[in-house]
Design a protein around this motif. Structure first.
Motif, PDB file in Angstrom:
ATOM      1  N   ILE A  78     -14.230  11.496  -6.172  1.00 47.66           N
ATOM      2  CA  ILE A  78     -12.765  11.403  -6.183  1.00 47.66           C
ATOM      3  C   ILE A  78     -12.302  10.534  -7.347  1.00 47.66           C
ATOM      4  CG2 ILE A  78     -10.732  10.638  -4.895  1.00 47.66           C
ATOM      5  CD1 ILE A  78     -12.347  11.210  -2.316  1.00 47.66           C
ATOM      6  N   SER A  79     -13.016   9.433  -7.573  1.00 44.70           N
ATOM      7  CA  SER A  79     -12.683   8.521  -8.662  1.00 44.70           C
ATOM      8  C   SER A  79     -12.776   9.224 -10.014  1.00 44.70           C
ATOM      9  CB  SER A  79     -13.622   7.309  -8.637  1.00 44.70           C
ATOM     10  OG  SER A  79     -13.255   6.358  -9.611  1.00 44.70           O
ATOM     11  N   LYS A  80     -13.824  10.035 -10.185  1.00 41.31           N
ATOM     12  CA  LYS A  80     -14.001  10.798 -11.429  1.00 41.31           C
ATOM     13  C   LYS A  80     -12.861  11.797 -11.606  1.00 41.31           C
ATOM     14  CE  LYS A  80     -17.937   9.588 -13.468  1.00 41.31           C
ATOM     15  NZ  LYS A  80     -18.008   9.200 -14.904  1.00 41.31           N
ATOM     16  N   ALA A  81     -12.512  12.489 -10.521  1.00 44.08           N
ATOM     17  CA  ALA A  81     -11.463  13.501 -10.580  1.00 44.08           C
ATOM     18  C   ALA A  81     -10.109  12.893 -10.934  1.00 44.08           C
ATOM     19  CB  ALA A  81     -11.367  14.232  -9.243  1.00 44.08           C
ATOM     20  N   VAL A 108       0.853  -1.181   0.000  1.00 43.57           N
ATOM     21  CA  VAL A 108       0.000   0.000   0.000  1.00 43.57           C
ATOM     22  C   VAL A 108       0.894   1.237   0.000  1.00 43.57           C
ATOM     23  CG1 VAL A 108      -1.769   1.295   1.240  1.00 43.57           C
ATOM     24  CG2 VAL A 108      -1.815  -1.209   1.247  1.00 43.57           C
ATOM     25  N   LYS A 109       0.809   1.997  -1.076  1.00 45.33           N
ATOM     26  CA  LYS A 109       1.640   3.194  -1.194  1.00 45.33           C
ATOM     27  C   LYS A 109       0.960   4.370  -0.507  1.00 45.33           C
ATOM     28  CE  LYS A 109       3.667   1.683  -5.560  1.00 45.33           C
ATOM     29  NZ  LYS A 109       3.845   1.978  -7.011  1.00 45.33           N
ATOM     30  N   ALA A 169      -5.996  12.913  -3.508  1.00 48.04           N
ATOM     31  CA  ALA A 169      -7.189  12.084  -3.266  1.00 48.04           C
ATOM     32  C   ALA A 169      -7.565  12.098  -1.789  1.00 48.04           C
ATOM     33  CB  ALA A 169      -6.927  10.651  -3.735  1.00 48.04           C
ATOM     34  N   LYS A 170      -6.561  11.991  -0.926  1.00 45.61           N
ATOM     35  CA  LYS A 170      -6.809  11.972   0.522  1.00 45.61           C
ATOM     36  C   LYS A 170      -7.350  13.323   0.982  1.00 45.61           C
ATOM     37  CE  LYS A 170      -6.284   9.635   4.434  1.00 45.61           C
ATOM     38  NZ  LYS A 170      -6.802  10.568   5.429  1.00 45.61           N
ATOM     39  N   ARG A 171      -6.845  14.417   0.432  1.00 45.70           N
ATOM     40  CA  ARG A 171      -7.298  15.762   0.799  1.00 45.70           C
ATOM     41  C   ARG A 171      -8.778  15.939   0.421  1.00 45.70           C
ATOM     42  NH1 ARG A 171      -7.360  20.793  -1.810  1.00 45.70           N
ATOM     43  NH2 ARG A 171      -6.339  19.892  -3.634  1.00 45.70           N
ATOM     44  N   LEU A 172      -9.154  15.440  -0.773  1.00 43.03           N
ATOM     45  CA  LEU A 172     -10.559  15.528  -1.183  1.00 43.03           C
ATOM     46  C   LEU A 172     -11.449  14.757  -0.222  1.00 43.03           C
ATOM     47  CD1 LEU A 172     -10.573  15.134  -5.094  1.00 43.03           C
ATOM     48  CD2 LEU A 172     -10.821  17.220  -3.747  1.00 43.03           C
ATOM     49  N   HIS A 173     -10.985  13.555   0.153  1.00 40.15           N
ATOM     50  CA  HIS A 173     -11.786  12.722   1.061  1.00 40.15           C
ATOM     51  C   HIS A 173     -11.930  13.385   2.426  1.00 40.15           C
ATOM     52  CE1 HIS A 173     -12.502   9.362   3.914  1.00 40.15           C
ATOM     53  NE2 HIS A 173     -13.307   8.951   2.952  1.00 40.15           N
ATOM     54  N   GLN A 216      -7.880   2.175  -2.897  1.00 42.46           N
ATOM     55  CA  GLN A 216      -6.471   1.897  -2.604  1.00 42.46           C
ATOM     56  C   GLN A 216      -5.689   3.201  -2.467  1.00 42.46           C
ATOM     57  OE1 GLN A 216      -4.798  -0.781  -5.502  1.00 42.46           O
ATOM     58  NE2 GLN A 216      -6.364  -2.340  -5.168  1.00 42.46           N
ATOM     59  N   TYR A 217      -6.013   4.158  -3.309  1.00 40.74           N
ATOM     60  CA  TYR A 217      -5.353   5.464  -3.242  1.00 40.74           C
ATOM     61  C   TYR A 217      -5.571   6.114  -1.885  1.00 40.74           C
ATOM     62  CZ  TYR A 217      -3.650   6.489  -7.982  1.00 40.74           C
ATOM     63  OH  TYR A 217      -2.926   6.523  -9.140  1.00 40.74           O
ATOM     64  N   LEU A 218      -6.794   5.975  -1.361  1.00 41.12           N
ATOM     65  CA  LEU A 218      -7.142   6.667  -0.129  1.00 41.12           C
ATOM     66  C   LEU A 218      -6.466   6.052   1.094  1.00 41.12           C
ATOM     67  CD1 LEU A 218     -10.933   7.247  -0.845  1.00 41.12           C
ATOM     68  CD2 LEU A 218      -9.102   8.931  -0.908  1.00 41.12           C
ATOM     69  N   ASP A 219      -6.174   4.744   1.038  1.00 42.73           N
ATOM     70  CA  ASP A 219      -5.480   4.060   2.133  1.00 42.73           C
ATOM     71  C   ASP A 219      -6.097   4.435   3.484  1.00 42.73           C
ATOM     72  OD1 ASP A 219      -3.601   2.554   3.540  1.00 42.73           O
ATOM     73  OD2 ASP A 219      -2.179   4.226   3.670  1.00 42.73           O
ATOM     74  N   LEU A 220      -7.393   4.177   3.617  1.00 37.56           N
ATOM     75  CA  LEU A 220      -8.105   4.580   4.822  1.00 37.56           C
ATOM     76  C   LEU A 220      -7.761   3.697   6.013  1.00 37.56           C
ATOM     77  CD1 LEU A 220     -11.616   5.225   3.249  1.00 37.56           C
ATOM     78  CD2 LEU A 220      -9.799   6.882   3.705  1.00 37.56           C
ATOM     79  N   ASP A 221      -7.598   4.315   7.163  1.00 38.05           N
ATOM     80  CA  ASP A 221      -7.322   3.610   8.401  1.00 38.05           C
ATOM     81  C   ASP A 221      -8.575   2.837   8.827  1.00 38.05           C
ATOM     82  OD1 ASP A 221      -5.596   3.315  10.942  1.00 38.05           O
ATOM     83  OD2 ASP A 221      -7.508   4.046  11.710  1.00 38.05           O
ATOM     84  N   VAL A 222      -8.399   1.669   9.457  1.00 37.12           N
ATOM     85  CA  VAL A 222      -9.523   0.820   9.871  1.00 37.12           C
ATOM     86  C   VAL A 222     -10.447   1.569  10.820  1.00 37.12           C
ATOM     87  CG1 VAL A 222     -10.160  -1.271  11.126  1.00 37.12           C
ATOM     88  CG2 VAL A 222      -8.214  -1.316   9.568  1.00 37.12           C
ATOM     89  N   GLU A 223      -9.870   2.289  11.773  1.00 39.76           N
ATOM     90  CA  GLU A 223     -10.675   3.053  12.729  1.00 39.76           C
ATOM     91  C   GLU A 223     -11.433   4.181  12.034  1.00 39.76           C
ATOM     92  OE1 GLU A 223     -11.219   2.293  15.818  1.00 39.76           O
ATOM     93  OE2 GLU A 223      -9.915   0.526  15.658  1.00 39.76           O
TER      94      GLU A 223
END
Length: 325
Positions: free
Chosen positions: A294-297, A132-133, A281-285, A308-315
């Protein structure tokens, strides 16, 4: 029959061979020359509207496969050859996976043309541990912008590129393909036609006034440099000699190399074009944008890639889901 050579990509095919390869009876006998077959496949791809960079990439990988396995005819290709190629490749599993996908794509076209009877390559699987990058930290991006010497052309150009990638999420290759006509300063947006994007679809992205002013200043600087070196292009991002940056299928352009230098010079571990795109992507989220938006952008065709881009934390995911209970 003509003896003229037809040159397309990496293969030069004799006209007699093309005529031979189009003869159904000869193909059924299994004597389709690999050069003739690939020449026809890449012609079909050009007619079908595939991007030149995609065709170049396929050509490079297939040529390597053909050379390594000493393949002369389509009938020479089998599982043994494919496994031999994978065995001798001294690259990471992830790279093997990418190259195998390209070879499978070309073999599928062989199958569709009736030159191969079975999809014997379908069961070849390359397992890799998905890394995961991470996206670049916003603090690191702004720290970099402060450290770059923007009194020089290269420094200012790089600063504009970094800010544009972080504010719009465009890929480094799209950055290199960006022309002045793509920027609408009056409406503060970029109108990106399919030729600049990986998915070939039109995309409209907003920019703010600060970024617009920086782009105007960069274009003025570009005009002076191109006039000095006698260059004729309308690229927004050029080299210090006035040349366009995207001259090959590689995404390792001048700005990409500069980012690598900055990362080492200033001790910033995760500063590269892809990390900046992920940070966008993370900033938009974080600001409340939906994954679909975000996917469209980002120009993604699959929402799974966006997650995968967002790499969201489980919590973080659990907290967001609680709001829908």
């Amino acid at each position: 029959m003509s003896n003229r050579k037809r040159k397309h990509g990496i293969f030069a095919v004799n006209g007699d061979l093309v005529a031979l390869s189009s003869n159904k009876e000869e193909v059924q006998k299994g004597c389709m020359p690999i050069g003739a077959a690939l020449d026809m496949i890449f012609n079909q791809m050009r007619i079908g509207g595939n991007r030149p960079s995609t065709i170049e990439s396929y050509e490079y990988i297939i040529k390597q496969f053909v050379d390594v396995c000493q393949i002369n005819y389509v009938e020479d290709i089998g599982l043994e050859k494919l496994y031999h190629y994978l065995d001798v490749l001294n690259v990471k599993p992830a790279t093997k996976l990418i190259r195998m996908k390209s070879i499978k794509a070309v073999l599928s076209k062989f199958y569709n043309n009736g030159w191969i009877k079975d999809r014997f390559w379908s069961n070849i699987q390359i397992k890799i541990d998905k890394e995961v990058k991470k996206g670049a930290k916003e603090s690191d991006i702004y720290k970099l912008l402060q450290l770059i010497d923007q009194t020089t052309f290269i420094g200012f150009r790089d600063a504009v590129a970094i800010k544009l990638m972080y504010k719009t999420g465009i890929r480094i290759r799209t950055l290199g393909e960006l022309r002045e006509r793509h920027i609408d300063f009056e409406k503060l947006c970029m109108n990106l036609d399919g030729s600049t994007l990986k998915n070939l679809k039109f995309l409209k992205l907003p920019i703010d006034e600060e970024l617009a002013e920086m782009l105007k200043m960069l274009i003025n600087l570009n005009d002076g440099i191109r006039a000095h070196y006698g260059m004729d292009n309308k690229n927004v991002f050029i080299t210090q000699n006035g040349l366009a940056m995207n001259t090959s299928k590689s995404s390792n352009c001048a700005i990409s190399k500069q980012l690598n230098k900055y990362s080492k010079r200033f001790g910033l571990e995760n500063i590269n074009a892809h990390a900046i795109r992920r940070a966008y992507a993370k900033r938009l989220h974080d600001k409340g944008a939906s994954i679909a938006i975000i996917s469209k952008a980002l120009g993604h065709s699959d929402l799974a890639v966006t997650t995968q881009y967002l790499d969201l934390d489980v919590e973080e995911v659990a907290k967001d889901l609680r709001e829908f209970l």
